[in-house]
Design an enzyme around this catalytic site. Structure first.
Site, PDB file in Angstrom:
ATOM      1  N   ASP A  73       4.052  13.914  15.697  1.00 53.04           N
ATOM      2  CA  ASP A  73       4.426  13.698  14.297  1.00 53.04           C
ATOM      3  C   ASP A  73       3.189  13.766  13.405  1.00 53.04           C
ATOM      4  O   ASP A  73       3.019  12.964  12.493  1.00 53.04           O
ATOM      5  CB  ASP A  73       5.121  12.342  14.134  1.00 53.04           C
ATOM      6  N   LEU A  84       0.813  -1.216   0.000  1.00 52.40           N
ATOM      7  CA  LEU A  84       0.000   0.000   0.000  1.00 52.40           C
ATOM      8  C   LEU A  84       0.844   1.262   0.000  1.00 52.40           C
ATOM      9  O   LEU A  84       0.398   2.321  -0.432  1.00 52.40           O
ATOM     10  CB  LEU A  84      -0.916   0.004   1.227  1.00 52.40           C
ATOM     11  N   GLY A  85       2.044   1.178   0.526  1.00 52.73           N
ATOM     12  CA  GLY A  85       2.905   2.350   0.626  1.00 52.73           C
ATOM     13  C   GLY A  85       4.028   2.089   1.595  1.00 52.73           C
ATOM     14  O   GLY A  85       4.252   0.951   2.040  1.00 52.73           O
ATOM     15  N   GLU A  86       4.748   3.146   1.932  1.00 49.19           N
ATOM     16  CA  GLU A  86       5.869   3.010   2.849  1.00 49.19           C
ATOM     17  C   GLU A  86       6.079   4.310   3.595  1.00 49.19           C
ATOM     18  O   GLU A  86       6.057   5.393   3.008  1.00 49.19           O
ATOM     19  CB  GLU A  86       7.144   2.626   2.086  1.00 49.19           C
ATOM     20  N   GLY A  87       6.257   4.192   4.915  1.00 50.99           N
ATOM     21  CA  GLY A  87       6.494   5.358   5.754  1.00 50.99           C
ATOM     22  C   GLY A  87       7.816   5.224   6.488  1.00 50.99           C
ATOM     23  O   GLY A  87       8.664   4.393   6.146  1.00 50.99           O
ATOM     24  N   GLY A  88       7.984   6.060   7.524  1.00 52.17           N
ATOM     25  CA  GLY A  88       9.223   6.030   8.287  1.00 52.17           C
ATOM     26  C   GLY A  88       9.423   4.730   9.037  1.00 52.17           C
ATOM     27  O   GLY A  88      10.547   4.296   9.290  1.00 52.17           O
ATOM     28  N   PHE A  89       8.315   4.074   9.393  1.00 53.11           N
ATOM     29  CA  PHE A  89       8.379   2.808  10.124  1.00 53.11           C
ATOM     30  C   PHE A  89       8.789   1.675   9.199  1.00 53.11           C
ATOM     31  O   PHE A  89       9.590   0.813   9.561  1.00 53.11           O
ATOM     32  CB  PHE A  89       7.003   2.522  10.733  1.00 53.11           C
TER      33      PHE A  89
END
Length: 210
Positions: free
Chosen positions: A169, A48-53
């Site tokens: 955040d 689905l996507g990618e974040g900082g985690f």
């Protein structure tokens, strides 16, 4: 209390958390096998996507329910502290404008959080995404509803929740949207809880987005 159970999530005791089961707050411990099956072995089609985690995948359980699987990347700037922090905080918080956590999975060095799936992805995807047609979903009525929902979620965190929580955040990519465009505040890895008579505090860790 669930805090006591989760604070000791170390490499020495994860073997006891490999099988499907329930903890307090209806928080489910997912087995690694069930997560692999749900995400089709973390296939690129389900990303689905990618974040900082780390990367997030759509998963479909045996019951047919769709979930979002948030995985901790080895390259992430976040780690076990943020994983525990998010798990403990979000499991204690219940509000229509906060993303709902269903459970987690720990397998060797792998750390995963299982959330409700948000069909309309994140607010930044609609505002800044490469597909201009997605932005048409944000008419003024939808924008006002999103703003109001975020404000209601923050008011709950700051004033009405059992824990007084400062997110630290908050940004468009951490606002998820359900099928009705209702906003859900997500990503509590950097969040900080205060007791209700505490007015200020110091931190020795950098918080927020670099």
């Amino acid at each position: 209390m669930i805090e006591n159970e989760l604070l000791d999530l170390t490499d020495n005791n994860v073997n006891g958390l490999q099988n499907d089961g329930m903890m307090e707050h209806n928080l489910r411990v997912f087995s690694y096998a069930s997560v692999m099956a749900a995400t089709d072995n973390f296939s690129i089609e389900n990303k689905l996507g990618e974040g900082g985690f780390g990367p997030v995948y759509k998963g479909t359980l045996e019951s047919g329910q769709e979930k979002a699987v948030k995985t901790l990347s080895r390259c992430s700037g976040q780690g076990t502290f943020e994983f525990k922090n998010e798990l403990i905080l979000i499991s204690e918080l219940q509000h229509t404008n906060l993303v709902r956590l269903f459970g987690f999975c720990i397998h060797n060095e792998e750390r995963m959080l299982i959330y409700e799936n948000m069909p309309n992805k994140s607010l930044d995807y609609l505002l800044f995404g490469i597909d201009p047609t997605r932005g048409r979903l944000l008419d003024w009525k939808a924008r006002f509803g999103i703003i109001e929902g975020i404000a209601q979620g923050l008011l709950y965190l700051h004033k009405y929740s059992r824990l007084r929580v400062i997110h630290r955040d908050l940004k468009a990519s951490n606002i998820l949207l359900d099928e009705h465009m209702n906003p859900k505040i997500s990503d509590f890895g950097m969040a900080r809880a205060f007791v209700h008579n505490e007015l200020e505090a110091n931190t020795d860790r950098i918080a927020g987005t670099l």
